[in-house]
Design a protein around this motif. Structure first.
Motif, PDB file in Angstrom:
ATOM      1  N   GLY A 226       0.171  37.201  11.089  1.00 28.03           N
ATOM      2  CA  GLY A 226       0.971  37.729  12.197  1.00 28.03           C
ATOM      3  C   GLY A 226       0.679  37.025  13.502  1.00 28.03           C
ATOM      4  O   GLY A 226      -0.249  36.226  13.625  1.00 28.03           O
ATOM      5  N   SER A 227       1.476  37.331  14.505  1.00 27.55           N
ATOM      6  CA  SER A 227       1.284  36.746  15.831  1.00 27.55           C
ATOM      7  C   SER A 227       0.323  37.586  16.679  1.00 27.55           C
ATOM      8  O   SER A 227      -0.063  37.171  17.770  1.00 27.55           O
ATOM      9  CB  SER A 227       2.640  36.618  16.548  1.00 27.55           C
ATOM     10  N   ILE A 228      -0.054  38.759  16.196  1.00 28.59           N
ATOM     11  CA  ILE A 228      -1.024  39.599  16.899  1.00 28.59           C
ATOM     12  C   ILE A 228      -2.412  38.968  16.761  1.00 28.59           C
ATOM     13  O   ILE A 228      -2.754  38.381  15.738  1.00 28.59           O
ATOM     14  CB  ILE A 228      -1.040  41.025  16.306  1.00 28.59           C
ATOM     15  N   PHE A 240      -4.382  43.848  11.036  1.00 28.85           N
ATOM     16  CA  PHE A 240      -3.120  43.160  10.760  1.00 28.85           C
ATOM     17  C   PHE A 240      -3.220  42.123   9.625  1.00 28.85           C
ATOM     18  O   PHE A 240      -2.227  41.491   9.279  1.00 28.85           O
ATOM     19  CB  PHE A 240      -2.616  42.471  12.035  1.00 28.85           C
ATOM     20  N   CYS A 241      -4.401  41.935   9.070  1.00 28.29           N
ATOM     21  CA  CYS A 241      -4.551  41.034   7.929  1.00 28.29           C
ATOM     22  C   CYS A 241      -3.902  41.654   6.694  1.00 28.29           C
ATOM     23  O   CYS A 241      -3.896  42.876   6.521  1.00 28.29           O
ATOM     24  CB  CYS A 241      -6.030  40.756   7.647  1.00 28.29           C
ATOM     25  N   LYS A 242      -3.385  40.800   5.841  1.00 26.72           N
ATOM     26  CA  LYS A 242      -2.719  41.247   4.627  1.00 26.72           C
ATOM     27  C   LYS A 242      -3.320  40.529   3.425  1.00 26.72           C
ATOM     28  O   LYS A 242      -3.880  39.433   3.533  1.00 26.72           O
ATOM     29  CB  LYS A 242      -1.207  40.947   4.678  1.00 26.72           C
ATOM     30  N   ASP A 243      -3.162  41.153   2.246  1.00 27.01           N
ATOM     31  CA  ASP A 243      -3.571  40.463   1.022  1.00 27.01           C
ATOM     32  C   ASP A 243      -2.825  39.136   0.911  1.00 27.01           C
ATOM     33  O   ASP A 243      -1.630  39.057   1.208  1.00 27.01           O
ATOM     34  CB  ASP A 243      -3.251  41.322  -0.209  1.00 27.01           C
ATOM     35  N   CYS A 244      -3.547  38.110   0.500  1.00 32.87           N
ATOM     36  CA  CYS A 244      -2.953  36.778   0.414  1.00 32.87           C
ATOM     37  C   CYS A 244      -1.899  36.740  -0.694  1.00 32.87           C
ATOM     38  O   CYS A 244      -2.178  37.102  -1.845  1.00 32.87           O
ATOM     39  CB  CYS A 244      -4.047  35.754   0.145  1.00 32.87           C
ATOM     40  N   ASP A 245      -0.697  36.290  -0.331  1.00 33.04           N
ATOM     41  CA  ASP A 245       0.381  36.228  -1.325  1.00 33.04           C
ATOM     42  C   ASP A 245       0.335  34.952  -2.145  1.00 33.04           C
ATOM     43  O   ASP A 245       1.078  34.799  -3.119  1.00 33.04           O
ATOM     44  CB  ASP A 245       1.747  36.351  -0.641  1.00 33.04           C
ATOM     45  N   SER A 246      -0.547  34.039  -1.798  1.00 30.12           N
ATOM     46  CA  SER A 246      -0.652  32.794  -2.547  1.00 30.12           C
ATOM     47  C   SER A 246      -1.502  32.972  -3.805  1.00 30.12           C
ATOM     48  O   SER A 246      -1.209  32.402  -4.854  1.00 30.12           O
ATOM     49  CB  SER A 246      -1.246  31.691  -1.666  1.00 30.12           C
ATOM     50  N   CYS A 247      -2.565  33.792  -3.706  1.00 30.62           N
ATOM     51  CA  CYS A 247      -3.470  33.982  -4.837  1.00 30.62           C
ATOM     52  C   CYS A 247      -3.440  35.412  -5.350  1.00 30.62           C
ATOM     53  O   CYS A 247      -4.217  35.776  -6.236  1.00 30.62           O
ATOM     54  CB  CYS A 247      -4.904  33.624  -4.436  1.00 30.62           C
ATOM     55  N   GLY A 248      -2.557  36.234  -4.774  1.00 28.93           N
ATOM     56  CA  GLY A 248      -2.477  37.630  -5.202  1.00 28.93           C
ATOM     57  C   GLY A 248      -3.661  38.464  -4.786  1.00 28.93           C
ATOM     58  O   GLY A 248      -3.918  39.517  -5.371  1.00 28.93           O
ATOM     59  N   GLY A 249      -4.414  37.984  -3.779  1.00 29.35           N
ATOM     60  CA  GLY A 249      -5.568  38.727  -3.301  1.00 29.35           C
ATOM     61  C   GLY A 249      -6.859  38.441  -4.038  1.00 29.35           C
ATOM     62  O   GLY A 249      -7.891  39.017  -3.739  1.00 29.35           O
ATOM     63  N   SER A 250      -6.824  37.532  -4.994  1.00 34.28           N
ATOM     64  CA  SER A 250      -8.025  37.246  -5.799  1.00 34.28           C
ATOM     65  C   SER A 250      -8.937  36.211  -5.151  1.00 34.28           C
ATOM     66  O   SER A 250     -10.113  36.103  -5.500  1.00 34.28           O
ATOM     67  CB  SER A 250      -7.628  36.761  -7.188  1.00 34.28           C
ATOM     68  N   GLY A 251      -8.377  35.412  -4.241  1.00 31.55           N
ATOM     69  CA  GLY A 251      -9.147  34.345  -3.616  1.00 31.55           C
ATOM     70  C   GLY A 251      -9.212  33.071  -4.411  1.00 31.55           C
ATOM     71  O   GLY A 251      -9.795  32.092  -3.977  1.00 31.55           O
TER      72      GLY A 251
END
Length: 254
Positions: A226-228, A240-251
């Motif tokens: 986000g821009s915040i 405002f952090c979100k689960d990563c959509d690139s790895c599905g939150g697994s890292g």
């Protein structure tokens, strides 16, 4: 007579070869550092590190021998619940407990020195208290210097091998590597601290099929898109952090 001795010698050699084929070469036990005994009690160890005190006991990981063998071909039993099948490679130190066979997963303070067990420490559920997990490296590709064929484990990117991580936007009020009230079991590795290292025949030709750290979230499993303003430290999750959509939150990218 000489032929009989030669036949017995060949039979003994064959038995030794069969044993090493199944069990592999011996390694120093991680849990007891090869001593054959260790201090698994929460009572104070009142001797030098290499001397046995009253509360020290024979090491349960190696049976008191100070050495361990790599697992058999289809090793995937209760002493290594997430072990990769088919691994012939050597064992490696458990990431979650650093080879101690126990770890501090409580949010209560660890009031002992590092490497000493406190009242709240528990037997490590990632290695079943042995301090060791499969390291892989066997098979066709492993024999030719590649990373495949062994199916060993590697340190989880999301929790850095701890088995838990801080995914809350609440402040982490413990030291790094210590669990606070808001820390949870890592969903990237199921709380084991380790993920499959992959493998396959490609390792010998310069590429690896195993997982790698996610580029977008740097292995954290969440990112700030986000821009915040991000009002937490690096590697800490803000509101405002979100689960990563690139790895599905697994890292990890697989």
């Amino acid at each position: 007579m000489g032929e009989v001795c030669s036949a017995l010698s060949n039979e003994r050699r064959s038995q030794q070869e069969d044993y090493h084929m199944m069990h592999g070469p011996a390694q120093s036990c991680f849990k007891c550092s090869g001593r054959g005994w260790c201090h698994d009690s929460s009572m104070t160890h009142d001797k030098p590190w290499n001397e046995r005190c009253f509360f020290c006991v024979n090491c349960s990981a190696c049976g008191g021998y100070g050495r361990m063998q790599q697992p058999p071909v289809n090793f995937a039993g209760p002493s290594a619940p997430y072990a990769a099948r088919g691994s012939r490679g050597p064992m490696q130190r458990c990431f979650k407990c650093s080879g101690n066979g126990w770890s501090h997963q409580s949010s209560m303070t660890h009031d002992k020195d590092p490497g000493e067990r406190c009242f709240f420490c528990k037997d490590c559920d990632a290695c079943s208290g042995t301090g060791a997990i499969p390291g892989g490296g066997g098979g066709f590709a492993g024999a030719y210097g590649g990373g495949g064929g062994g199916g060993g484990m590697q340190r989880c990117f999301k929790c850095d091998g701890n088995g838990f991580c801080h995914n809350s936007s609440m402040s982490h009020d413990k030291d790094p590597g210590e669990r606070c009230f808001f820390c949870k079991d890592c969903d990237g590795c199921g709380g084991s601290g380790a993920i499959s290292g992959g493998g396959g025949s490609g390792g010998a030709w310069g590429y690896n099929r195993g997982p790698q750290r996610c580029f977008k979230c740097d292995g954290n499993g969440f990112c700030h898109v986000g821009s915040i303003s991000h009002d937490k430290g690096p590697g800490e999750r803000c509101f405002f952090c979100k689960d990563c959509d690139s790895c599905g939150g697994s890292g990890a990218l697989r």
